[in-house]
Enzyme design. Structure first.
Site, PDB file in Angstrom:
ATOM      1  N   HIS A  26       0.820  -1.212   0.000  1.00 20.11           N
ATOM      2  CA  HIS A  26       0.000   0.000   0.000  1.00 20.11           C
ATOM      3  C   HIS A  26       0.858   1.269   0.000  1.00 20.11           C
ATOM      4  O   HIS A  26       0.326   2.365  -0.171  1.00 20.11           O
ATOM      5  CB  HIS A  26      -0.900  -0.003   1.236  1.00 20.11           C
ATOM      6  CG  HIS A  26      -2.279   0.539   0.996  1.00 20.11           C
ATOM      7  ND1 HIS A  26      -2.868   0.610  -0.257  1.00 20.11           N
ATOM      8  CD2 HIS A  26      -3.197   1.058   1.873  1.00 20.11           C
ATOM      9  CE1 HIS A  26      -4.073   1.128  -0.144  1.00 20.11           C
ATOM     10  NE2 HIS A  26      -4.303   1.418   1.126  1.00 20.11           N
ATOM     11  N   ASN A  54      -6.575   7.182   4.101  1.00 20.57           N
ATOM     12  CA  ASN A  54      -7.967   7.599   3.881  1.00 20.57           C
ATOM     13  C   ASN A  54      -8.198   9.104   3.980  1.00 20.57           C
ATOM     14  O   ASN A  54      -9.267   9.591   3.629  1.00 20.57           O
ATOM     15  CB  ASN A  54      -8.886   6.884   4.882  1.00 20.57           C
ATOM     16  CG  ASN A  54      -8.961   5.394   4.612  1.00 20.57           C
ATOM     17  OD1 ASN A  54      -8.282   4.869   3.732  1.00 20.57           O
ATOM     18  ND2 ASN A  54      -9.780   4.699   5.383  1.00 20.57           N
ATOM     19  N   ASP A  69      -0.854   2.704  -5.430  1.00 17.13           N
ATOM     20  CA  ASP A  69      -0.901   1.273  -5.714  1.00 17.13           C
ATOM     21  C   ASP A  69      -2.229   0.882  -6.345  1.00 17.13           C
ATOM     22  O   ASP A  69      -3.261   1.505  -6.079  1.00 17.13           O
ATOM     23  CB  ASP A  69      -0.693   0.480  -4.420  1.00 17.13           C
ATOM     24  CG  ASP A  69      -1.738   0.842  -3.361  1.00 17.13           C
ATOM     25  OD1 ASP A  69      -1.729   2.007  -2.893  1.00 17.13           O
ATOM     26  OD2 ASP A  69      -2.573  -0.021  -3.018  1.00 17.13           O
ATOM     27  N   ASN A  84      -9.093   4.192  -1.519  1.00 17.69           N
ATOM     28  CA  ASN A  84      -9.554   5.196  -0.560  1.00 17.69           C
ATOM     29  C   ASN A  84      -8.690   6.459  -0.549  1.00 17.69           C
ATOM     30  O   ASN A  84      -9.194   7.552  -0.271  1.00 17.69           O
ATOM     31  CB  ASN A  84      -9.619   4.594   0.841  1.00 17.69           C
ATOM     32  CG  ASN A  84     -10.794   3.647   1.002  1.00 17.69           C
ATOM     33  OD1 ASN A  84     -11.813   3.788   0.324  1.00 17.69           O
ATOM     34  ND2 ASN A  84     -10.655   2.670   1.888  1.00 17.69           N
TER      35      ASN A  84
END
Length: 267
Positions: A91, A138, A163, A184
């Site tokens: 991530h 987020n 990613d 997100n």
């Protein structure tokens, strides 16, 4: 039209109130009516001076025009999560790509601004800002939106790197715009750009989770040694792609990125 040539061709007519003397070139003449005026015995000298002034003024305007076009830097943002727990995970490849760019271009990322690790520098002669938001994925848009707003950066000059589960591992894809694709971090960025999708993005493939593994657990997994070798090769391509984007334009960069092969494909 050559302003200088046009002005230098002008000759001022003699008039009954104009008195010219051999020396000095410019004389102040007084008449019985207390009228004074400047008189030049060589009009080409005067017009040459006017032409020079006009040319200088034109050059100054042209330079200001160039400066106005170059006043906005590029903002290159990598998305990820802060903290040691997430270093080297899937991530966080957006962070790693920005680190690769910073290292290749000699840009320090040691300062903290706008809730991001932040750096300023040049790629070629193009000013750039590098950012790794420290707000957690987020809420990435909170940082990205603040930077773009403060520096008045047009969205077409904001490159977001992140990613992508839907791309094969270590594959790059450069797009001029698009949706969040379920990511997100991108969802947050779009929110802070008031819903606009019109900014370029560089997607880095991390592959799909094996079997029935939860994607949330998959994206925070580290890479294997072989995957790391492939990914580092991809970062090299990404650095070159960013250079092409800034110096030669989107189309050339997209062609370079989207036709590049992964280390596995070359082997």
């Amino acid at each position: 039209m050559n302003v200088g040539a046009s002005l230098s061709s002008i000759r001022f007519p003699n008039c009954f109130r104009c008195f010219c003397f051999p020396k000095p070139l410019i004389s102040l003449v007084s008449s019985s009516s207390s009228m004074s005026q400047f008189c030049v015995n060589n009009s080409s000298v005067t017009t040459a001076s006017v032409a020079t002034d006009a040319s200088s003024a034109t050059d100054a305007v042209a330079m200001e025009s160039v400066k106005s076009k170059q006043q906005h830097p590029w903002l290159i943002v990598g998305l990820g999560n802060p903290g040691k727990k997430y270093v080297g995970t899937r991530h966080n490849v957006g962070f790693e790509m920005v680190d690769a760019i910073a290292e290749a271009e000699g840009i320090s990322m040691s300062s903290v601004s706008f809730k991001a690790l932040f750096g300023k520098g040049l790629i070629g002669e193009v000013p750039v800002l590098l950012a790794k938001p420290q707000t957690f994925m987020n809420a990435s848009g909170e940082s990205v939106g603040a930077i773009a707003s403060y520096y008045k950066i047009p969205l077409k000059q904001v490159l977001v790197i992140f990613d992508d589960l839907d791309l094969p591992f270590a594959k790059l894809r450069l797009l001029p715009k698009g949706g969040h694709g379920g990511h997100n971090g991108m969802r947050s960025v779009i929110k802070y750009f008031k819903g606009s999708l019109d900014f370029p993005r560089l997607r880095i493939g991390i592959g799909r989770p094996p079997g029935k593994m939860d994607p949330i657990n998959f994206v925070i997994r580290p890479f294997t040694k072989q995957e790391r070798e492939e990914l580092n090769f991809t970062f090299q391509h990404g650095v070159e792609a960013v250079r092409i984007l800034l110096l030669e334009g989107f189309n050339k960069s997209a062609t370079f990125v989207n036709s590049a092969k992964t280390l596995e494909q070359i082997g």
